[in-house]
Design a protein around this motif. Structure first.
Motif, PDB file in Angstrom:
ATOM      1  N   GLN A 276      32.938  24.129  48.491  1.00 32.96           N
ATOM      2  CA  GLN A 276      33.559  25.354  47.962  1.00 32.96           C
ATOM      3  C   GLN A 276      32.677  25.907  46.845  1.00 32.96           C
ATOM      4  OE1 GLN A 276      37.550  24.082  46.934  1.00 32.96           O
ATOM      5  NE2 GLN A 276      38.120  23.873  49.090  1.00 32.96           N
TER       6      GLN A 276
ATOM      7  N   ALA B  46      40.632  23.381  58.992  1.00 34.87           N
ATOM      8  CA  ALA B  46      39.874  22.541  58.050  1.00 34.87           C
ATOM      9  C   ALA B  46      40.393  21.132  58.266  1.00 34.87           C
ATOM     10  CB  ALA B  46      40.098  22.969  56.604  1.00 34.87           C
TER      11      ALA B  46
ATOM     12  N   SER C 125      39.012  27.419  56.604  1.00 32.42           N
ATOM     13  CA  SER C 125      39.083  27.396  55.140  1.00 32.42           C
ATOM     14  C   SER C 125      38.204  26.293  54.555  1.00 32.42           C
ATOM     15  CB  SER C 125      40.540  27.175  54.697  1.00 32.42           C
ATOM     16  OG  SER C 125      40.973  25.877  55.069  1.00 32.42           O
TER      17      SER C 125
ATOM     18  N   LYS D 282      35.593  19.181  45.510  1.00 25.99           N
ATOM     19  CA  LYS D 282      35.132  19.928  46.681  1.00 25.99           C
ATOM     20  C   LYS D 282      33.958  20.840  46.340  1.00 25.99           C
ATOM     21  CE  LYS D 282      39.501  19.625  49.248  1.00 25.99           C
ATOM     22  NZ  LYS D 282      40.427  20.324  50.170  1.00 25.99           N
TER      23      LYS D 282
ATOM     24  N   TYR E  85      43.910  35.687  48.991  1.00 23.71           N
ATOM     25  CA  TYR E  85      44.944  34.653  49.027  1.00 23.71           C
ATOM     26  C   TYR E  85      45.438  34.392  47.612  1.00 23.71           C
ATOM     27  CZ  TYR E  85      47.157  30.470  51.176  1.00 23.71           C
ATOM     28  OH  TYR E  85      48.041  29.547  51.666  1.00 23.71           O
TER      29      TYR E  85
ATOM     30  N   ASP F  80      37.509  18.239  53.404  1.00 26.43           N
ATOM     31  CA  ASP F  80      37.531  19.216  54.502  1.00 26.43           C
ATOM     32  C   ASP F  80      36.533  18.881  55.603  1.00 26.43           C
ATOM     33  OD1 ASP F  80      39.048  20.337  52.460  1.00 26.43           O
ATOM     34  OD2 ASP F  80      38.577  22.376  53.073  1.00 26.43           O
TER      35      ASP F  80
ATOM     36  N   PHE G  29      49.301  23.178  46.296  1.00 25.30           N
ATOM     37  CA  PHE G  29      49.128  23.130  47.753  1.00 25.30           C
ATOM     38  C   PHE G  29      48.812  21.703  48.205  1.00 25.30           C
ATOM     39  CE2 PHE G  29      46.186  22.993  51.327  1.00 25.30           C
ATOM     40  CZ  PHE G  29      46.695  23.902  52.246  1.00 25.30           C
TER      41      PHE G  29
ATOM     42  N   PHE H 185      50.131  25.815  58.103  1.00 23.77           N
ATOM     43  CA  PHE H 185      49.536  24.583  57.568  1.00 23.77           C
ATOM     44  C   PHE H 185      50.456  23.436  57.946  1.00 23.77           C
ATOM     45  CE2 PHE H 185      48.346  28.029  54.735  1.00 23.77           C
ATOM     46  CZ  PHE H 185      46.990  27.820  54.551  1.00 23.77           C
TER      47      PHE H 185
ATOM     48  N   PHE I 194      43.368  26.032  41.029  1.00 22.70           N
ATOM     49  CA  PHE I 194      44.628  26.669  41.424  1.00 22.70           C
ATOM     50  C   PHE I 194      45.152  26.219  42.787  1.00 22.70           C
ATOM     51  CE2 PHE I 194      42.940  29.681  38.249  1.00 22.70           C
ATOM     52  CZ  PHE I 194      44.015  29.670  37.363  1.00 22.70           C
TER      53      PHE I 194
HETATM   54  C1  PBG Z   1      42.493  23.601  53.051  1.00 22.14           C
HETATM   55  C2  PBG Z   1      43.113  24.683  52.243  1.00 22.14           C
HETATM   56  C3  PBG Z   1      43.440  24.674  50.884  1.00 22.14           C
HETATM   57  C4  PBG Z   1      44.123  25.851  50.633  1.00 22.14           C
HETATM   58  C5  PBG Z   1      44.180  26.556  51.832  1.00 22.14           C
HETATM   59  N1  PBG Z   1      43.538  25.820  52.813  1.00 22.14           N
HETATM   60  C6  PBG Z   1      43.227  23.634  49.850  1.00 22.14           C
HETATM   61  C7  PBG Z   1      41.858  23.229  49.495  1.00 22.14           C
HETATM   62  O1  PBG Z   1      40.869  23.816  49.917  1.00 22.14           O
HETATM   63  O2  PBG Z   1      41.751  22.239  48.785  1.00 22.14           O
HETATM   64  C8  PBG Z   1      44.715  26.239  49.315  1.00 22.14           C
HETATM   65  C9  PBG Z   1      45.891  27.167  49.384  1.00 22.14           C
HETATM   66  C10 PBG Z   1      46.695  27.226  48.137  1.00 22.14           C
HETATM   67  O3  PBG Z   1      46.406  26.610  47.102  1.00 22.14           O
HETATM   68  O4  PBG Z   1      47.711  27.943  48.179  1.00 22.14           O
HETATM   69  N2  PBG Z   1      41.134  23.637  53.217  1.00 22.14           N
END
Ligand code: PBG
Length: 324
Positions: free
Chosen positions: A222, A121, A166, A218, A272, A131, A205, A78, A201
């Motif tokens: 999502q 993403a 993602s 999101k 994950y 995203d 990040f 990342f 959660f």
């Molecule tokens: C980006 C992405 C995210 C995570 C992984 N890829 C954040 C999100 O979707 O907002 C989260 C990973 C984590 O919280 O450890 N699309």
């Protein structure tokens, strides 16, 4: 008492417990996520992820070497994009000299055997922190998928072994596979975040990459955490569209989903353990409320027991040390 079966017989010593253990973690189970920033010799702590860092490319390479020596065989990259490179098209995402592309090359050069996966993403590159491409407050699907295809091809060109979308746009796995095929990248794998929930959660990040959504949330892309059958539908579609590995995310609050998906597909399933799961364990341990080492092994074992063939986790290094 006279009993025909005493279940405690199989629990009475460490030797018998290890003999009958159904789930055993190994270093090869783990995918280590790495956060990368511009600069050299920098290692920036992430306040909401104590003990985790964002590093410049040179120190990321050093970390990758260490992981390799410990037996960890896969990293998931990342990057933190500079503010001035963010816009609503995400074009920096497929810059062949971008931070992600340079990082992939540097790691593959230094540790050729390491499996390098890249996050696909637009959020780190988006001026809106979403995203996808935004128009009138909406996240556009098809235009975003076109951008993700360019992004994936540029990661493959840089040497990525797997791209890991993602984003949760519709139809992206099929489009990525086609794009990779048409450009001759027939060895590049796709690890799809298939059942990715709109989760609180991910908070830490988004601190790590400065990628929190600038407006709204999101939830239009999502998944709703109330849903189970939807996760199976999403995942089966990704398998059909050509995913090599599917993923459930987050992990600990979604063990039921991991099991459902493990039973529903015939390709590897990853899970994950996300930033917020890491932060919860760290925070409780710092307060002396639980024992960190035990929480790491118990949660990772539970995730594997639920059906994960591999686990992306910020505890990869600690876990390997604990397996010792
Ligand atoms: C980006 C992405 C995210 C995570 C992984 N890829 C954040 C999100 O979707 O907002 C989260 C990973 C984590 O919280 O450890 N699309």
């Amino acid at each position: 008492m006279i009993l025909t079966r005493r279940n405690r017989i199989l629990r009475q010593s460490p030797a018998i417990r290890s003999l009958v253990a159904e789930t055993v973690l190994t270093p090869a189970d783990f995918i280590a996520p790495l956060f990368i920033e511009e600069g050299s010799h920098t290692e920036t702590p992430i306040p909401s992820m104590p003990g985790y860092y964002r590093r410049s490319v040179d120190l990321t390479v050093k970390e990758a070497k260490e992981l390799w020596e410990m037996g960890i065989r896969c990293v998931l990259l990342f990057i933190k994009c500079k503010d001035e490179l963010k816009d609503n098209t995400g074009r920096e995402a497929w810059n062949k000299d971008g931070l992600m592309q340079r990082s992939v090359k540097a790691i593959k050069d230094a540790v050729p055997g390491m499996l390098v996966m890249t996050d696909v993403a637009l959020d780190p590159y988006s001026s809106y922190g979403h995203d996808g491409i935004v128009k009138d407050g909406e996240i556009l699907n098809d235009e975003t998928v076109e951008a993700l295809v360019k992004m994936s091809i540029s990661h493959a060109a840089a040497g990525a072994d797997f791209v890991a979308p993602s984003d949760m746009m519709d139809g992206r796995i099929g489009a990525l596979r086609l794009g990779l095929e048409e450009n001759g990248y027939t060895k590049t794998g796709i690890m799809s975040y298939s059942a990715k929930y709109a989760s609180c959660f991910y908070g830490p990040f988004r601190d790590a990459l400065d990628s929190a959504p600038g407006f709204g949330d999101k939830k239009t892309y999502q998944m709703d955490f109330a849903n189970r059958t939807e996760a199976i539908r999403e995942t089966l579609m990704d398998v059909e569209e050509g995913a090599d590995i599917v993923m459930v995310k987050p992990a600990l609050a979604y063990l039921d989903i991991i099991r459902e998906i493990k039973n529903a597909v015939d390709i590897p399933v990853s899970a994950y353990q996300v930033s917020g799961e890491y932060a919860m364990i760290k925070a409780a341990a710092q307060n002396g409320w639980l024992t960190e080492d035990k929480a790491i092994v118990e949660t990772l074992t539970a995730i594997k027991r639920a059906g994960a063939d591999m686990i992306a986790t910020y505890f990869a290094k600690e876990a390997v040390k604990l397996l010792g």
